[in-house]
Design an enzyme around this catalytic site. Structure first.
Site, PDB file in Angstrom:
ATOM      1  N   ALA A 130       1.265  -1.445  -0.117  1.00  0.00           N
ATOM      2  CA  ALA A 130      -0.205  -0.363   0.119  1.00  0.00           C
ATOM      3  C   ALA A 130       1.316   1.206   0.001  1.00  0.00           C
ATOM      4  O   ALA A 130       1.254   1.421   1.371  1.00  0.00           O
ATOM      5  CB  ALA A 130      -0.948   0.166   1.450  1.00  0.00           C
ATOM      6  N   GLY A 131       1.552   1.677  -1.331  1.00  0.00           N
ATOM      7  CA  GLY A 131       2.123   2.900  -1.632  1.00  0.00           C
ATOM      8  C   GLY A 131       0.856   3.528  -2.039  1.00  0.00           C
ATOM      9  O   GLY A 131       0.143   4.494  -0.977  1.00  0.00           O
ATOM     10  N   HIS A 338      27.357  25.763  -9.615  1.00  0.00           N
ATOM     11  CA  HIS A 338      28.612  25.875  -8.911  1.00  0.00           C
ATOM     12  C   HIS A 338      29.418  25.215  -9.745  1.00  0.00           C
ATOM     13  O   HIS A 338      30.283  24.819  -9.291  1.00  0.00           O
ATOM     14  CB  HIS A 338      28.067  24.924  -7.821  1.00  0.00           C
ATOM     15  CG  HIS A 338      27.962  25.920  -6.841  1.00  0.00           C
ATOM     16  ND1 HIS A 338      26.589  26.383  -6.631  1.00  0.00           N
ATOM     17  CD2 HIS A 338      28.273  25.875  -5.328  1.00  0.00           C
ATOM     18  CE1 HIS A 338      26.663  26.860  -6.182  1.00  0.00           C
ATOM     19  NE2 HIS A 338      26.944  26.995  -4.878  1.00  0.00           N
ATOM     20  N   GLY A 339      28.478  24.288 -10.547  1.00  0.00           N
ATOM     21  CA  GLY A 339      30.147  23.135 -11.380  1.00  0.00           C
ATOM     22  C   GLY A 339      30.507  22.665 -10.477  1.00  0.00           C
ATOM     23  O   GLY A 339      30.133  21.588  -9.490  1.00  0.00           O
ATOM     24  N   GLU A 363       4.556  11.417   0.695  1.00  0.00           N
ATOM     25  CA  GLU A 363       3.465  12.395   0.876  1.00  0.00           C
ATOM     26  C   GLU A 363       2.223  12.395  -0.266  1.00  0.00           C
ATOM     27  O   GLU A 363       2.157  13.365  -0.056  1.00  0.00           O
ATOM     28  CB  GLU A 363       3.224  13.921   1.669  1.00  0.00           C
ATOM     29  CG  GLU A 363       4.355  13.713   2.850  1.00  0.00           C
ATOM     30  CD  GLU A 363       3.792  14.586   4.041  1.00  0.00           C
ATOM     31  OE1 GLU A 363       3.294  15.665   3.398  1.00  0.00           O
ATOM     32  OE2 GLU A 363       5.097  14.427   5.154  1.00  0.00           O
ATOM     33  N   GLY A 364       2.477  11.533  -1.072  1.00  0.00           N
ATOM     34  CA  GLY A 364       2.306  11.642  -2.071  1.00  0.00           C
ATOM     35  C   GLY A 364       2.415  12.136  -3.098  1.00  0.00           C
ATOM     36  O   GLY A 364       3.279  12.809  -3.754  1.00  0.00           O
ATOM     37  N   SER A 366       4.139  12.757  -7.293  1.00  0.00           N
ATOM     38  CA  SER A 366       4.304  14.134  -7.779  1.00  0.00           C
ATOM     39  C   SER A 366       2.461  12.821  -9.618  1.00  0.00           C
ATOM     40  O   SER A 366       2.553  14.174  -9.728  1.00  0.00           O
ATOM     41  CB  SER A 366       5.477  14.410  -9.118  1.00  0.00           C
ATOM     42  OG  SER A 366       5.534  14.754  -8.895  1.00  0.00           O
TER      43      SER A 366
HETATM   44  C1  LIG Z   1      12.178   8.594   3.033  1.00  0.00           C
HETATM   45  C2  LIG Z   1      10.145   8.588   3.096  1.00  0.00           C
HETATM   46  C3  LIG Z   1       9.964   9.400   3.874  1.00  0.00           C
HETATM   47  C4  LIG Z   1       8.433   8.449   4.117  1.00  0.00           C
HETATM   48  N1  LIG Z   1       7.721   8.752   4.952  1.00  0.00           N
HETATM   49  C5  LIG Z   1       6.269   8.229   5.459  1.00  0.00           C
HETATM   50  C6  LIG Z   1       5.920   8.129   6.952  1.00  0.00           C
HETATM   51  O1  LIG Z   1       6.511   9.140   7.444  1.00  0.00           O
HETATM   52  N2  LIG Z   1       4.306   8.270   6.616  1.00  0.00           N
HETATM   53  C7  LIG Z   1       3.814   6.995   5.653  1.00  0.00           C
HETATM   54  O2  LIG Z   1       2.932   6.343   5.774  1.00  0.00           O
HETATM   55  N3  LIG Z   1       4.729   6.668   4.306  1.00  0.00           N
HETATM   56  C8  LIG Z   1       6.681   7.534   4.279  1.00  0.00           C
HETATM   57  N4  LIG Z   1       6.576   7.083   3.229  1.00  0.00           N
HETATM   58  C9  LIG Z   1       6.102   6.344   2.443  1.00  0.00           C
HETATM   59  C10 LIG Z   1       5.448   7.209   1.219  1.00  0.00           C
HETATM   60  O3  LIG Z   1       4.593   7.964   0.958  1.00  0.00           O
HETATM   61  C11 LIG Z   1       5.325   5.778  -0.460  1.00  0.00           C
HETATM   62  O4  LIG Z   1       6.967   5.384  -0.727  1.00  0.00           O
HETATM   63  C12 LIG Z   1       4.823   7.114  -1.677  1.00  0.00           C
HETATM   64  O5  LIG Z   1       3.295   6.878  -1.207  1.00  0.00           O
HETATM   65  C13 LIG Z   1       5.232   6.164  -2.727  1.00  0.00           C
HETATM   66  O6  LIG Z   1       4.656   4.776  -2.698  1.00  0.00           O
HETATM   67  P1  LIG Z   1       5.402   3.129  -2.765  1.00  0.00           P
HETATM   68  O7  LIG Z   1       6.973   3.963  -2.263  1.00  0.00           O
HETATM   69  O8  LIG Z   1       5.041   2.141  -2.804  1.00  0.00           O
HETATM   70  O9  LIG Z   1       5.510   3.909  -4.456  1.00  0.00           O
HETATM   71  P2  LIG Z   1       4.417   2.616  -5.670  1.00  0.00           P
HETATM   72  O10 LIG Z   1       3.512   2.707  -5.068  1.00  0.00           O
HETATM   73  O11 LIG Z   1       5.113   1.888  -5.926  1.00  0.00           O
HETATM   74  O12 LIG Z   1       4.982   3.677  -6.809  1.00  0.00           O
HETATM   75  C14 LIG Z   1       6.357   3.783  -7.933  1.00  0.00           C
HETATM   76  C15 LIG Z   1       5.474   4.389  -8.904  1.00  0.00           C
HETATM   77  O13 LIG Z   1       4.011   4.413  -9.817  1.00  0.00           O
HETATM   78  C16 LIG Z   1       3.488   5.342  -9.863  1.00  0.00           C
HETATM   79  N5  LIG Z   1       2.575   5.292  -9.590  1.00  0.00           N
HETATM   80  C17 LIG Z   1       2.348   4.466  -8.693  1.00  0.00           C
HETATM   81  N6  LIG Z   1       0.078   4.063  -9.110  1.00  0.00           N
HETATM   82  C18 LIG Z   1       0.188   4.956 -10.374  1.00  0.00           C
HETATM   83  C19 LIG Z   1      -0.812   5.226 -10.268  1.00  0.00           C
HETATM   84  N7  LIG Z   1      -2.069   5.116 -10.567  1.00  0.00           N
HETATM   85  N8  LIG Z   1      -1.056   6.627 -11.498  1.00  0.00           N
HETATM   86  C20 LIG Z   1       0.252   7.219 -11.709  1.00  0.00           C
HETATM   87  N9  LIG Z   1       1.305   6.766 -11.803  1.00  0.00           N
HETATM   88  C21 LIG Z   1       1.253   5.908 -10.624  1.00  0.00           C
HETATM   89  C22 LIG Z   1       4.633   6.474  -8.740  1.00  0.00           C
HETATM   90  O14 LIG Z   1       4.486   7.660  -8.945  1.00  0.00           O
HETATM   91  C23 LIG Z   1       5.468   6.064  -8.802  1.00  0.00           C
HETATM   92  O15 LIG Z   1       6.504   7.182  -9.586  1.00  0.00           O
HETATM   93  C24 LIG Z   1       7.800   7.850   2.994  1.00  0.00           C
HETATM   94  C25 LIG Z   1       8.976   6.968   2.268  1.00  0.00           C
HETATM   95  C26 LIG Z   1       9.749   7.747   1.715  1.00  0.00           C
HETATM   96  C27 LIG Z   1      10.771   6.725   0.947  1.00  0.00           C
END
Ligand SMILES: Cc1cc2nc3c(=O)[nH]c(=O)nc-3n(C[C@H](O)[C@H](O)[C@H](O)COP(=O)(O)OP(=O)(O)OC[C@H]3O[C@@H](n4cnc5c(N)ncnc54)[C@H](O)[C@@H]3O)c2cc1C
Length: 382
Positions: A130-131, A338-339, A363-364, A366
């Site tokens: 769940a990303g 800065h090169g 936080e979601g 781009s």
């Molecule tokens: C340093 C760091 C700190 C974080 N802190 C927190 C935190 O405090 N709490 C928390 O809950 N989470 C946190 N996160 C999680 C972060 O919010 C997620 O990594 C992010 O939402 C993306 O999810 P994913 O990594 O699973 O990537 P994925 O969802 O697997 O995405 C991979 C790629 O596919 C694209 N993609 C996926 N679905 C779609 C779609 N429907 N349309 C277009 N493109 C799509 C994405 O944009 C991305 O380019 C953190 C992540 C990092 C790396």
């Protein structure tokens, strides 16, 4: 639209500007090397009230609106992004859920300590499955008497290693999809809770993101945050609320990069003149300045809309997208101005370049912001 700060806020803004410049910035290289925020800075941040940035005055916080918050976040953004992220994750996604959805008992129980920085907050939504598809949670919460029993794993959770209070989303009714998710306030000492693997990241050193592991973790029923089944909506609201603040931090970092790039361009000579005299370099700096000014206007306009109680779902997504992309473009140009030294670790530019990258992901992403904007556009035009 009025972005003017009152006298008290102007004074606080100046104080924080001085603190960042004189106390935090000189330790930026140390933070990078040790991957740790020095306790002196944490202590001073507490004294300044920075941990209570999003908390109402009645619970010990600064009690300021979004325009005021953004003015302070802009200053905080002008230094090491690991420090900035620790503060931002606490005051943004780590605190806002309790402020917005908490009942009086929960607010009184947690917010005064969180405002003082004696308890640090974190927000736990993301899981391995769940990303971007944030409602696809596997962590479950099953009610047993006066407790919920949580099982599952979160990952990438910012502040995991220092936090005391976590806003955690878990599935209470798998048959209802996103409407079967509930949010909970989980304390780090609750039985069955532990922090797992700490990620080795590209940047943001000093800010630690880690796994959270729930193994029959016992959470009292009074720690349900808001209404059962509203957890996914809560999570989206918390994230939307944080977007102006994140943009303001990106604005501060971008401004810092322009300041450093201007100083360098006016000093560094090639072909017997400062590199600023080469139009290609001056144009890069002009482009940086234009984008920063546009981001500034955009940030404070949306902050003002939030303070006016307007619906900003589309605008907040636009701002999250634009602020992150501007910061990345500015960081890229700063390296170019800065090169070679822009690529060398003895100098801070390469650090900003690496740290900027995460703002297009967390936080979601781009792409997800564009999806939110497109969905709103469809509603407006159909
Ligand atoms: C340093 C760091 C700190 C974080 N802190 C927190 C935190 O405090 N709490 C928390 O809950 N989470 C946190 N996160 C999680 C972060 O919010 C997620 O990594 C992010 O939402 C993306 O999810 P994913 O990594 O699973 O990537 P994925 O969802 O697997 O995405 C991979 C790629 O596919 C694209 N993609 C996926 N679905 C779609 C779609 N429907 N349309 C277009 N493109 C799509 C994405 O944009 C991305 O380019 C953190 C992540 C990092 C790396």
């Amino acid at each position: 639209m009025n972005f003017q700060l009152d006298e008290d806020l102007l004074l606080l803004q100046r104080t924080i500007r001085e603190f960042i410049k004189n106390e935090v910035e000189p330790l930026a290289m140390q933070i990078e090397e040790e991957d740790k925020i020095p306790s002196t800075i944490i202590h001073q941040s507490k004294e300044l009230g920075l941990f209570g940035l999003s908390i109402p005055e009645e619970y010990g916080g600064l009690g300021i609106g979004m325009v005021g918050k953004c003015a302070l976040y802009e200053e905080v953004g002008k230094t090491h992004n690991g420090y900035t992220t620790l503060i931002g994750a606490h005051t943004g996604i780590g605190t806002v859920g309790i402020v917005e959805m908490g009942n009086e008992f929960q607010k009184n129980n947690y917010l005064p300590d969180m405002a003082k920085g004696e308890r640090i907050g974190a927000f736990a939504l993301t899981e391995p499955d769940a990303g971007s598809h944030a409602s696809n949670l596997k962590t479950t919460a099953v009610r047993k008497g006066n407790k919920y029993i949580l099982n599952g794993t979160k990952h990438y959770i910012t502040n995991a290693t220092v936090a005391d209070v976590f806003t955690v989303m878990a599935v209470t009714d798998p048959s209802k999809g996103p409407k079967g998710i509930t949010s909970f306030i989980v304390e780090k000492d609750f039985p069955g809770f532990k922090v797992g693997t700490i990620e080795n990241k590209m940047g943001l050193r000093g800010s630690h993101s880690a796994e959270l592991i729930f193994e029959d973790c016992e959470v009292p029923v009074e720690n349900v945050l808001g209404v059962e089944g509203q957890g996914y909506v809560n999570a989206l609201k918390i994230l939307a609320n944080g977007r102006a603040g994140l943009a303001a931090r990106n604005l501060g970092s971008s401004q810092k990069l322009l300041d450093m790039s201007m100083s360098y361009a006016l000093e560094r000579e090639q072909f017997h003149v400062p590199i600023f005299e080469h139009q290609a370099v001056a144009h890069m700096l002009s482009e940086m300045a234009v984008e920063i000014e546009a981001l500034r206007s955009f940030t404070y306009r949306i902050a003002w809309m939030v303070d006016e109680g307007k619906n900003v779902i589309k605008e907040a997504a636009m701002l999250k997208l634009y602020g992150s992309e501007v910061y990345n473009r500015v960081a890229d140009k700063a390296v170019q101005v800065h090169g070679g030294i822009g690529y060398i670790k003895d100098f801070p530019i390469e650090r900003y370049f690496r740290d900027a990258r995460i703002t297009r992901i967390y936080e979601g992403t781009s792409e997800i912001q564009k999806n939110i904007i497109a969905a709103q556009l469809r509603k407006e035009y159909q």
